[in-house]
Design a protein around this motif. Structure first.
Motif, PDB file in Angstrom:
ATOM      1  N   MET A 132     -21.883 -32.758 -35.159  1.00 24.12           N
ATOM      2  CA  MET A 132     -20.874 -31.582 -34.891  1.00 24.12           C
ATOM      3  C   MET A 132     -19.918 -31.486 -35.839  1.00 24.12           C
ATOM      4  SD  MET A 132     -21.300 -30.992 -31.570  1.00 24.12           S
ATOM      5  CE  MET A 132     -19.588 -30.353 -31.258  1.00 24.12           C
ATOM      6  N   ASP A 133     -19.840 -32.192 -37.023  1.00 30.83           N
ATOM      7  CA  ASP A 133     -18.875 -31.855 -37.970  1.00 30.83           C
ATOM      8  C   ASP A 133     -19.237 -30.748 -38.799  1.00 30.83           C
ATOM      9  OD1 ASP A 133     -17.697 -34.287 -37.568  1.00 30.83           O
ATOM     10  OD2 ASP A 133     -18.702 -35.395 -38.914  1.00 30.83           O
ATOM     11  N   ASP A 134     -20.643 -30.196 -38.722  1.00 30.29           N
ATOM     12  CA  ASP A 134     -20.729 -28.939 -39.612  1.00 30.29           C
ATOM     13  C   ASP A 134     -21.087 -27.646 -38.550  1.00 30.29           C
ATOM     14  OD1 ASP A 134     -21.483 -30.336 -41.800  1.00 30.29           O
ATOM     15  OD2 ASP A 134     -23.446 -30.998 -41.134  1.00 30.29           O
ATOM     16  N   LEU A 135     -20.814 -27.900 -37.337  1.00 30.46           N
ATOM     17  CA  LEU A 135     -20.970 -26.900 -36.306  1.00 30.46           C
ATOM     18  C   LEU A 135     -19.731 -26.194 -36.178  1.00 30.46           C
ATOM     19  CD1 LEU A 135     -22.447 -25.329 -34.085  1.00 30.46           C
ATOM     20  CD2 LEU A 135     -21.508 -27.204 -32.430  1.00 30.46           C
ATOM     21  N   SER A 136     -19.612 -24.626 -36.130  1.00 34.34           N
ATOM     22  CA  SER A 136     -18.439 -23.777 -36.017  1.00 34.34           C
ATOM     23  C   SER A 136     -18.672 -22.780 -34.690  1.00 34.34           C
ATOM     24  CB  SER A 136     -18.172 -22.890 -37.232  1.00 34.34           C
ATOM     25  OG  SER A 136     -18.134 -23.901 -38.495  1.00 34.34           O
ATOM     26  N   ILE A 137     -17.741 -22.658 -34.151  1.00 33.33           N
ATOM     27  CA  ILE A 137     -17.658 -21.693 -33.014  1.00 33.33           C
ATOM     28  C   ILE A 137     -17.243 -20.575 -33.319  1.00 33.33           C
ATOM     29  CG2 ILE A 137     -17.203 -21.329 -30.578  1.00 33.33           C
ATOM     30  CD1 ILE A 137     -18.648 -24.132 -31.331  1.00 33.33           C
ATOM     31  N   LEU A 138     -17.858 -19.458 -33.260  1.00 35.55           N
ATOM     32  CA  LEU A 138     -17.152 -18.048 -33.322  1.00 35.55           C
ATOM     33  C   LEU A 138     -16.975 -17.566 -31.638  1.00 35.55           C
ATOM     34  CD1 LEU A 138     -16.219 -15.432 -34.639  1.00 35.55           C
ATOM     35  CD2 LEU A 138     -18.585 -14.671 -34.577  1.00 35.55           C
ATOM     36  N   TYR A 139     -15.683 -17.425 -31.690  1.00 32.68           N
ATOM     37  CA  TYR A 139     -15.398 -17.190 -30.254  1.00 32.68           C
ATOM     38  C   TYR A 139     -14.724 -15.495 -30.102  1.00 32.68           C
ATOM     39  CZ  TYR A 139     -13.478 -17.452 -25.349  1.00 32.68           C
ATOM     40  OH  TYR A 139     -13.135 -17.423 -24.140  1.00 32.68           O
ATOM     41  N   ILE A 140     -15.619 -14.842 -29.135  1.00 34.97           N
ATOM     42  CA  ILE A 140     -15.143 -13.690 -29.176  1.00 34.97           C
ATOM     43  C   ILE A 140     -14.276 -13.346 -27.804  1.00 34.97           C
ATOM     44  CG2 ILE A 140     -16.091 -11.044 -28.534  1.00 34.97           C
ATOM     45  CD1 ILE A 140     -18.834 -11.749 -29.692  1.00 34.97           C
ATOM     46  N   ALA A 141     -13.071 -12.835 -28.087  1.00 39.55           N
ATOM     47  CA  ALA A 141     -12.011 -12.721 -27.403  1.00 39.55           C
ATOM     48  C   ALA A 141     -11.823 -11.399 -26.881  1.00 39.55           C
ATOM     49  CB  ALA A 141     -10.592 -13.609 -27.972  1.00 39.55           C
ATOM     50  N   GLY A 142     -10.984 -11.032 -25.798  1.00 37.83           N
ATOM     51  CA  GLY A 142     -10.667  -9.623 -25.438  1.00 37.83           C
ATOM     52  C   GLY A 142     -11.152  -9.492 -23.881  1.00 37.83           C
ATOM     53  N   TYR A 143     -11.438  -8.351 -23.665  1.00 39.78           N
ATOM     54  CA  TYR A 143     -11.660  -7.739 -22.345  1.00 39.78           C
ATOM     55  C   TYR A 143     -13.050  -7.571 -22.292  1.00 39.78           C
ATOM     56  CZ  TYR A 143     -10.805  -5.920 -17.733  1.00 39.78           C
ATOM     57  OH  TYR A 143     -10.936  -5.619 -16.258  1.00 39.78           O
ATOM     58  N   GLY A 144     -13.681  -7.322 -20.836  1.00 35.56           N
ATOM     59  CA  GLY A 144     -15.062  -6.845 -20.779  1.00 35.56           C
ATOM     60  C   GLY A 144     -14.958  -5.385 -21.394  1.00 35.56           C
ATOM     61  N   ARG A 145     -16.277  -4.896 -21.158  1.00 37.42           N
ATOM     62  CA  ARG A 145     -16.578  -3.294 -21.597  1.00 37.42           C
ATOM     63  C   ARG A 145     -16.281  -2.978 -23.059  1.00 37.42           C
ATOM     64  NH1 ARG A 145     -18.175  -0.731 -16.889  1.00 37.42           N
ATOM     65  NH2 ARG A 145     -19.038  -2.266 -15.463  1.00 37.42           N
ATOM     66  N   SER A 146     -16.165  -4.013 -23.807  1.00 37.35           N
ATOM     67  CA  SER A 146     -15.469  -3.847 -25.082  1.00 37.35           C
ATOM     68  C   SER A 146     -16.622  -4.037 -26.080  1.00 37.35           C
ATOM     69  CB  SER A 146     -14.358  -4.634 -25.368  1.00 37.35           C
ATOM     70  OG  SER A 146     -13.334  -4.348 -24.468  1.00 37.35           O
ATOM     71  N   GLY A 147     -17.848  -4.248 -25.701  1.00 47.58           N
ATOM     72  CA  GLY A 147     -18.908  -4.387 -26.685  1.00 47.58           C
ATOM     73  C   GLY A 147     -19.222  -5.699 -27.104  1.00 47.58           C
ATOM     74  N   SER A 148     -18.740  -6.867 -26.376  1.00 46.18           N
ATOM     75  CA  SER A 148     -19.154  -7.879 -26.706  1.00 46.18           C
ATOM     76  C   SER A 148     -20.618  -8.556 -26.764  1.00 46.18           C
ATOM     77  CB  SER A 148     -18.233  -9.102 -26.200  1.00 46.18           C
ATOM     78  OG  SER A 148     -18.539  -9.160 -24.692  1.00 46.18           O
ATOM     79  N   THR A 149     -21.348  -8.021 -25.660  1.00 50.45           N
ATOM     80  CA  THR A 149     -22.623  -8.140 -25.312  1.00 50.45           C
ATOM     81  C   THR A 149     -23.505  -7.767 -26.507  1.00 50.45           C
ATOM     82  OG1 THR A 149     -22.441  -8.396 -22.932  1.00 50.45           O
ATOM     83  CG2 THR A 149     -24.533  -7.951 -23.856  1.00 50.45           C
ATOM     84  N   VAL A 150     -23.029  -6.407 -26.930  1.00 51.51           N
ATOM     85  CA  VAL A 150     -23.900  -5.834 -28.073  1.00 51.51           C
ATOM     86  C   VAL A 150     -23.582  -6.723 -29.266  1.00 51.51           C
ATOM     87  CG1 VAL A 150     -23.980  -3.833 -29.463  1.00 51.51           C
ATOM     88  CG2 VAL A 150     -23.636  -3.592 -27.109  1.00 51.51           C
ATOM     89  N   LEU A 151     -22.403  -7.120 -29.724  1.00 56.56           N
ATOM     90  CA  LEU A 151     -21.993  -7.706 -30.852  1.00 56.56           C
ATOM     91  C   LEU A 151     -22.708  -9.097 -30.665  1.00 56.56           C
ATOM     92  CD1 LEU A 151     -20.669  -8.129 -33.567  1.00 56.56           C
ATOM     93  CD2 LEU A 151     -18.806  -8.790 -32.179  1.00 56.56           C
ATOM     94  N   ASP A 152     -22.706  -9.759 -29.557  1.00 54.63           N
ATOM     95  CA  ASP A 152     -23.257 -11.107 -29.478  1.00 54.63           C
ATOM     96  C   ASP A 152     -24.769 -10.965 -29.795  1.00 54.63           C
ATOM     97  OD1 ASP A 152     -24.570 -13.261 -27.803  1.00 54.63           O
ATOM     98  OD2 ASP A 152     -22.747 -13.724 -27.347  1.00 54.63           O
ATOM     99  N   VAL A 153     -25.763 -10.094 -29.435  1.00 58.38           N
ATOM    100  CA  VAL A 153     -27.035 -10.122 -29.546  1.00 58.38           C
ATOM    101  C   VAL A 153     -27.340  -9.655 -31.187  1.00 58.38           C
ATOM    102  CG1 VAL A 153     -29.018  -8.704 -29.086  1.00 58.38           C
ATOM    103  CG2 VAL A 153     -27.528  -9.143 -27.285  1.00 58.38           C
ATOM    104  N   LEU A 154     -26.541  -8.912 -31.728  1.00 55.46           N
ATOM    105  CA  LEU A 154     -26.748  -8.447 -32.933  1.00 55.46           C
ATOM    106  C   LEU A 154     -26.224  -9.719 -34.004  1.00 55.46           C
ATOM    107  CD1 LEU A 154     -24.467  -5.215 -33.562  1.00 55.46           C
ATOM    108  CD2 LEU A 154     -26.853  -5.320 -33.459  1.00 55.46           C
TER     109      LEU A 154
END
Length: 307
Positions: free
Chosen positions: A1-23
């Motif tokens: 866990m010491d080497d693990l980072s989390i990128l949390y995508i915040a905001g609201y839906g219909r803002s492209g998070s699924t697209v960015l997530d898959v990219l």
């Protein structure tokens, strides 16, 4: 866990998070798994499946996470008790019991450790965003679970987000999980304002090193530049992803939880455009134009979107 980072995508839906997530999942050391806040709930509903098309208990990626239904129930319950918008004041005041904090820390760290191992990843992307169920999620992951969390606040012109919901309906209603609720335009506008206000306020309190805001329109207009900006923020070279985008390749959808229904297409292609939103008020009828101008445009302008 010491080497693990989390990128949390915040905001609201219909803002492209699924697209960015898959990219982002196109990077060999990144595991992008969608909206993790819904994992326990979706696991228990036989009508909801992993993006790969399999029930979670049969999915090759997720099948080893839980020993029994009791563990699923426990995760879903502790997430609701700690992260939901209605307990946000309690979370920010640190008023949860020490026992609940220990339980939350144990279960969430176990979840991210599992994802990291399954995906052979140093970075896990959680695109749960900041609406009602996940309003306090990134705050809790950092301050209770003790995870290395960086918050990417992904924003989109609120008029485009509203238009998408009004024209097509909410994702869960479109997938047949719920009946469409009344006052959809007003609920969407207020939800958009609240989610972005929470993401902005809590995110900025973490400091510039841990909070960064990106426009979805910039990802469509200048994807290579925007991805380099994101990579610099999170400390991961995204050149493998950038090169694939430059070659106009399609990206395979992995084992995402929740997200836009486009995840069920199995492949996503980034549609680049020089003018993502040339006429921002178009597509909204007079009623919804007045509604958003009254309730939402003040936040829209704070996020960098003019009239």
């Amino acid at each position: 866990m010491d080497d693990l980072s989390i990128l949390y995508i915040a905001g609201y839906g219909r803002s492209g998070s699924t697209v960015l997530d898959v990219l982002l999942s196109g990077h060999p050391r990144v595991a992008s798994v969608g909206e993790l806040v819904f994992l326990g709930n979706d696991w228990q509903d036989e009508d909801r499946k992993c993006a790969c098309g399999e029930p979670y208990e049969n999915c090759l990626f997720w099948e080893g996470l839980f020993k029994d239904e009791g563990e699923v129930d426990s995760l879903e319950q502790i997430v609701r008790d700690v992260e939901h918008r209605h307990v946000l004041p309690k979370l920010l005041l640190g008023a949860h019991s020490e026992e609940k904090k220990r339980e939350y820390r144990r279960r969430t760290r176990r979840l991210f450790e599992y994802i990291s191992q399954q995906g052979r990843a140093d970075l896990v992307v959680d695109s749960s965003k900041s609406a009602r169920q996940a309003a306090g999620r990134f705050w809790a992951l950092k301050n209770i679970a003790g995870l290395d969390v960086r918050v990417l606040h992904l924003v989109r012109d609120g008029r485009a987000a509203l238009r998408s919901v009004v024209e097509k309906g909410s994702n869960w209603a479109l997938e047949g999980h719920i009946e469409e609720k009344r006052w959809l335009g007003a609920r969407t506008t207020m939800g958009w304002v609240l989610a972005n206000a929470i993401a902005w306020g809590l995110g900025r309190s973490l400091g510039n090193d841990l909070y960064h805001r990106v426009k979805f329109e910039d990802l469509l207009r200048a994807p290579e530049e925007t991805l380099r900006e994101i990579g610099g923020f999170v400390g991961v070279g995204l050149e493998p992803v950038i090169q694939r985008v430059a070659r106009d390749e399609v990206f395979e959808v992995g084992h995402n939880v929740g997200g836009n229904r486009i995840r069920h297409k199995q492949q996503i292609h980034l549609r680049k455009t020089d003018t993502p939103n040339p006429h921002p008020w178009s597509g909204l009828d007079r009623h919804h134009q007045i509604l958003f101008a009254t309730l939402g445009q003040w936040m829209n302008q704070k996020l960098g979107y003019s009239w």
